[in-house]
Scaffold this active site. Structure first.
Site, PDB file in Angstrom:
ATOM      1  N   GLY A 285       0.804  -1.456  -0.062  1.00 16.44           N
ATOM      2  CA  GLY A 285       0.116  -0.131   0.148  1.00 16.44           C
ATOM      3  C   GLY A 285       0.958   1.141   0.216  1.00 16.44           C
ATOM      4  O   GLY A 285       2.054   1.126   0.059  1.00 16.44           O
ATOM      5  N   GLU A 319      11.804  -2.308  -6.342  1.00 15.87           N
ATOM      6  CA  GLU A 319      11.951  -1.235  -6.138  1.00 15.87           C
ATOM      7  C   GLU A 319      13.407  -1.005  -4.811  1.00 15.87           C
ATOM      8  O   GLU A 319      14.541  -0.500  -4.849  1.00 15.87           O
ATOM      9  CB  GLU A 319      11.377  -0.200  -5.414  1.00 15.87           C
ATOM     10  CG  GLU A 319      11.451   1.393  -5.117  1.00 15.87           C
ATOM     11  CD  GLU A 319      10.445   2.177  -4.688  1.00 15.87           C
ATOM     12  OE1 GLU A 319      10.855   2.860  -3.917  1.00 15.87           O
ATOM     13  OE2 GLU A 319       9.460   1.787  -4.896  1.00 15.87           O
ATOM     14  N   LEU A 320      13.135  -1.861  -3.952  1.00 12.44           N
ATOM     15  CA  LEU A 320      13.982  -1.983  -2.681  1.00 12.44           C
ATOM     16  C   LEU A 320      15.153  -2.492  -2.959  1.00 12.44           C
ATOM     17  O   LEU A 320      16.146  -2.199  -2.704  1.00 12.44           O
ATOM     18  CB  LEU A 320      13.306  -2.491  -1.338  1.00 12.44           C
ATOM     19  CG  LEU A 320      12.061  -1.618  -0.845  1.00 12.44           C
ATOM     20  CD1 LEU A 320      11.200  -2.457   0.270  1.00 12.44           C
ATOM     21  CD2 LEU A 320      12.493  -0.404  -0.196  1.00 12.44           C
ATOM     22  N   LYS A 321      15.232  -3.539  -3.601  1.00 14.12           N
ATOM     23  CA  LYS A 321      16.421  -4.570  -3.978  1.00 14.12           C
ATOM     24  C   LYS A 321      17.195  -3.881  -5.058  1.00 14.12           C
ATOM     25  O   LYS A 321      18.176  -3.594  -5.025  1.00 14.12           O
ATOM     26  CB  LYS A 321      15.826  -5.760  -4.612  1.00 14.12           C
ATOM     27  CG  LYS A 321      15.494  -7.035  -3.808  1.00 14.12           C
ATOM     28  CD  LYS A 321      15.221  -8.171  -4.348  1.00 14.12           C
ATOM     29  CE  LYS A 321      14.748  -8.969  -3.300  1.00 14.12           C
ATOM     30  NZ  LYS A 321      14.580 -10.429  -3.746  1.00 14.12           N
ATOM     31  N   ALA A 358       0.345  -2.076   8.837  1.00 14.38           N
ATOM     32  CA  ALA A 358      -0.284  -1.067   8.205  1.00 14.38           C
ATOM     33  C   ALA A 358      -1.680  -1.517   7.353  1.00 14.38           C
ATOM     34  O   ALA A 358      -2.179  -0.739   6.532  1.00 14.38           O
ATOM     35  CB  ALA A 358       0.734  -0.682   7.155  1.00 14.38           C
ATOM     36  N   LYS A 362      -9.465   1.113   4.845  1.00  9.99           N
ATOM     37  CA  LYS A 362      -9.537   2.593   5.026  1.00  9.99           C
ATOM     38  C   LYS A 362     -10.407   3.644   4.635  1.00  9.99           C
ATOM     39  O   LYS A 362     -10.716   4.579   4.938  1.00  9.99           O
ATOM     40  CB  LYS A 362      -8.198   3.205   5.123  1.00  9.99           C
ATOM     41  CG  LYS A 362      -7.724   3.434   3.679  1.00  9.99           C
ATOM     42  CD  LYS A 362      -6.437   4.140   3.832  1.00  9.99           C
ATOM     43  CE  LYS A 362      -5.769   4.130   2.216  1.00  9.99           C
ATOM     44  NZ  LYS A 362      -4.546   4.682   2.179  1.00  9.99           N
ATOM     45  N   LYS A 404      -9.977   9.138  12.302  1.00 10.84           N
ATOM     46  CA  LYS A 404     -11.513   8.858  12.564  1.00 10.84           C
ATOM     47  C   LYS A 404     -11.685   7.869  13.524  1.00 10.84           C
ATOM     48  O   LYS A 404     -13.190   7.494  13.865  1.00 10.84           O
ATOM     49  CB  LYS A 404     -11.579   8.324  11.232  1.00 10.84           C
ATOM     50  CG  LYS A 404     -11.761   9.341  10.054  1.00 10.84           C
ATOM     51  CD  LYS A 404     -11.913   8.599   8.730  1.00 10.84           C
ATOM     52  CE  LYS A 404     -11.601   9.663   7.539  1.00 10.84           C
ATOM     53  NZ  LYS A 404     -10.422  10.471   7.528  1.00 10.84           N
ATOM     54  N   THR A 466     -17.549  17.618  -0.297  1.00  8.29           N
ATOM     55  CA  THR A 466     -18.868  17.423   0.252  1.00  8.29           C
ATOM     56  C   THR A 466     -19.441  18.548   0.890  1.00  8.29           C
ATOM     57  O   THR A 466     -20.763  18.632   0.636  1.00  8.29           O
ATOM     58  CB  THR A 466     -18.451  16.154   1.367  1.00  8.29           C
ATOM     59  OG1 THR A 466     -17.585  16.755   2.082  1.00  8.29           O
ATOM     60  CG2 THR A 466     -18.254  15.049   0.651  1.00  8.29           C
ATOM     61  N   ARG A 533     -21.186  12.354   3.371  1.00  2.00           N
ATOM     62  CA  ARG A 533     -21.468  11.100   2.774  1.00  2.00           C
ATOM     63  C   ARG A 533     -21.836  10.528   4.135  1.00  2.00           C
ATOM     64  O   ARG A 533     -21.279  10.961   5.007  1.00  2.00           O
ATOM     65  CB  ARG A 533     -20.482  10.559   2.025  1.00  2.00           C
ATOM     66  CG  ARG A 533     -20.190  11.109   0.792  1.00  2.00           C
ATOM     67  CD  ARG A 533     -18.906  10.845  -0.167  1.00  2.00           C
ATOM     68  NE  ARG A 533     -17.716  10.999   0.562  1.00  2.00           N
ATOM     69  CZ  ARG A 533     -16.462  10.442   0.111  1.00  2.00           C
ATOM     70  NH1 ARG A 533     -16.366   9.707  -0.925  1.00  2.00           N
ATOM     71  NH2 ARG A 533     -15.596  10.922   0.856  1.00  2.00           N
TER      72      ARG A 533
END
Length: 604
Positions: A285, A319-321, A358, A362, A404, A466, A533
């Site tokens: 994510g 990406e990390l490697k 994580a 959400k 929240k 909103t 909403r």
């Protein structure tokens, strides 16, 4: 000119200047005496040779006079002074009669004539370059300091389309002055008037050290003019050549939050992570992947990338490697946190020191329509990972929560609050330190409002907001990720950590700024108010009244008090939700935090 041509040109020029200076000085001092004498020829030749020697020592001919500063002038004065002293000394050996007055006049005249020749050369080059921009966009530069002057100079001598015609600066000592023949017309408070009166096409903000709050104010003033606004890169990048003036960027949305980025204690984070094994759930994510990047910068021994989506896990692993090579070991686990047995197996296999949780649902409106999925993922999924961490002897467990979760009015907020209660309860009976970190809205994360607004702008609008009074706390993805690591380093167990995110921002103001930053007006890209909403609040809170703690463990981090509750009763309440309808599930979920708050208030 080549290096050799430049040396020959300036040597011949200075030779002529030396002879001219000494003969003109002699003529002024002794108008009735003969000028062309053998003694004067020897003196002038000695002075010329001496000057060329000292000019070579002080590298006068290696200096770029088109960029000359006070240092070049000092070196020139030293060269001429030592040459004149040498000539006087030699003349004293040859003849008892030393022309002190002539040499003094020659010293002054030689310096002035050489400086005039160099400045004429510089003026000629600047004038030729300056003609390139006469037809460019009329540009107003905000900031008449070093950065603004540098930008103006580069724009005047560059082939880019911007033509600087005026400065604006709030310093009254600079106002009414001319810098590079460009007037400093006044302060920012009269920006609109200057833009209109001077027919300005473009505005450049040239104050790299500007605070976020001040930048927000100046950008707001620029927006009112309707003109395109750009901001220069850091002056260090300009001076070193890393970036050019042409690389000026439009002010990005995260520059407009009205506060400076939060700096945290990197030393304590490094000691917390370096050489350790960490596991991150939801690694694919937007938040989880940034946490993995931040973690990797502190040299852990290994990072376990756990997530449900194989493509996102593959992307962050690659990406990390590429970034860290073999320095850090990366392991990937495609797994669902709702699978309790799988969590136990993964945790017991790797036995990480730190777990950062994580993974979560959400999206507020989606969870309102799928409340049981929110319960299974956010509550039971968190319990599975937390129980597995406890069973495997993990040192620190950090759960990512949300603002929240405070006095929740949504399914997502309620499930996040219940998940906090799950890990706080585990902290009471486990050797593992369990903590929660509450985020505000994270700029640029998937599902957040910024990507939605940008997509709507690209499609021609309208931008949907909103409610005109809707406000939110915002933080950047790097800030959010560092907060997680800082919280782990500070954790004692049971805390709820919250980042100080300054003042909340109105969503409608954010939308207006993004429209203008994209080069449109509100007439071209309208704003449509769609109404609040289901599950949304007009504003968010960071801590419940019962959680507020007076002291802070870090200047920009708040820590909430832990409070008592019966987790068995909470879990029993949601035990049979799968048998209920969505609306009933929602009512039960929203009632749990309210009942918990009432019971706490009664105890106090």
């Amino acid at each position: 000119m080549s290096k050799q041509q430049r040396l020959v040109y300036f040597s011949i020029l200075d030779t002529f200047i030396v002879f001219a200076a000494i003969y003109i000085s002699t003529l002024f001092m002794f108008p009735s005496s003969p000028v062309f004498t053998a003694q004067l020829f020897i003196l002038s030749t000695t002075l010329m040779v001496s000057y060329l020697v000292f000019a070579s020592i002080y590298k006068i001919y290696q200096r770029a006079w088109e960029y000359a500063s006070a240092e070049e002038v000092v070196m020139l004065v030293k060269s001429v002074t030592f040459a004149v002293l040498t000539a006087a000394l030699i003349q004293s050996f040859i003849s008892s009669d030393v022309y002190y007055r002539v040499l003094a006049s020659t010293w002054m005249m030689q310096i002035l004539m050489i400086l005039a020749s160099r400045y004429s050369f510089r003026l000629y080059k600047d004038r030729n370059k300056g003609t390139l921009n006469k037809e460019g966009k009329r540009t107003l530069i905000i900031g008449a300091g070093m950065a603004g002057t540098y930008v103006a100079k580069q724009l005047k001598s560059n082939t880019c389309e911007l033509n600087p015609v005026a400065f604006i600066d709030d310093d009254p000592l600079k106002q009414a002055l001319h810098i590079l023949n460009i007037p400093v017309v006044g302060g920012v408070e009269h920006l609109e008037e200057y833009v209109q009166d001077m027919d300005i096409d473009n505005i450049v903000i040239a104050i790299p050290s500007l605070s976020k709050k001040k930048l927000f104010e100046i950008q707001a003033a620029c927006h009112k003019t309707g003109k395109e606004t750009q901001m220069i890169p850091m002056i260090e990048d300009l001076v070193t050549g890393k970036l050019a003036v042409d690389d000026m960027k439009k002010v990005e949305f995260h520059d407009l939050l009205g506060r400076d980025p939060v700096d945290l204690d990197t030393h304590s984070m490094k000691s917390f992570i370096q050489g350790e094994v960490l596991l991150v759930t939801g690694s694919g994510g937007s938040i989880g992947s940034e946490i993995c990047r931040q973690v990797s910068s502190f040299d852990p021994a290994a990072v376990i990338l756990l997530g449900h989506g194989e493509n996102s896990i593959y992307t962050i692993e690659r990406e990390l490697k590429e970034s860290y090579g073999d320095r850090i070991q990366y392991f990937t686990e495609i797994a669902d946190i709702k699978d309790r047995e799988r969590m136990m197996k993964v945790m017991s296999h790797y036995r990480p020191k730190v777990v950062i949780h994580a993974a979560a649902h959400k999206h507020v409106p989606l969870m309102e329509r799928n409340p049981f999925e929110a319960v299974t993922n956010n509550v039971y999924g968190t319990k599975n990972v937390a129980d597995a961490a406890d069973a495997s002897g993990v040192d620190t467990f950090i759960m990512i929560s949300s603002d929240k979760a405070v006095n929740p009015t949504s399914v997502m907020g309620s499930t996040k609050r219940i998940a906090e209660m799950v890990v706080q309860d585990l902290n009471k009976k486990s050797s593992t330190r369990f903590v929660a970190v509450r985020f505000g809205n994270v700029l640029g994360s998937r599902g957040s409002v910024i990507p939605l607004f940008l997509d709507q702008i690209r499609k021609g609008g309208p931008v949907t907001v909103t409610d005109p009074e809707m406000t939110r706390y915002f933080m950047t993805i790097p800030e959010a990720s560092r907060l997680v690591l800082q919280s782990g380093a500070l954790a004692q167990g049971g805390e709820v950590f919250v980042l100080d995110m300054g003042e909340p921002v109105k969503i409608v103001d954010l939308a207006k700024n993004l429209i203008k930053l994209s080069g449109y007006t509100e007439q071209e890209i309208g704003i449509h108010f769609s109404g609040i909403r289901p599950g949304e609040k007009l504003y968010e809170e960071l801590l419940n009244d019962n959680e507020i703690k007076e002291t802070q463990v870090h200047p920009r981090i708040h820590v909430g008090n832990t409070v008592d509750f019966d987790i068995k009763l909470v879990l029993k309440t949601i035990e049979n939700l799968s048998m209920k309808e969505d609306e009933e599930i929602r009512e039960v979920l929203l009632s749990i935090p309210r009942q918990y708050s009432k019971s706490v208030a009664a105890v106090q």
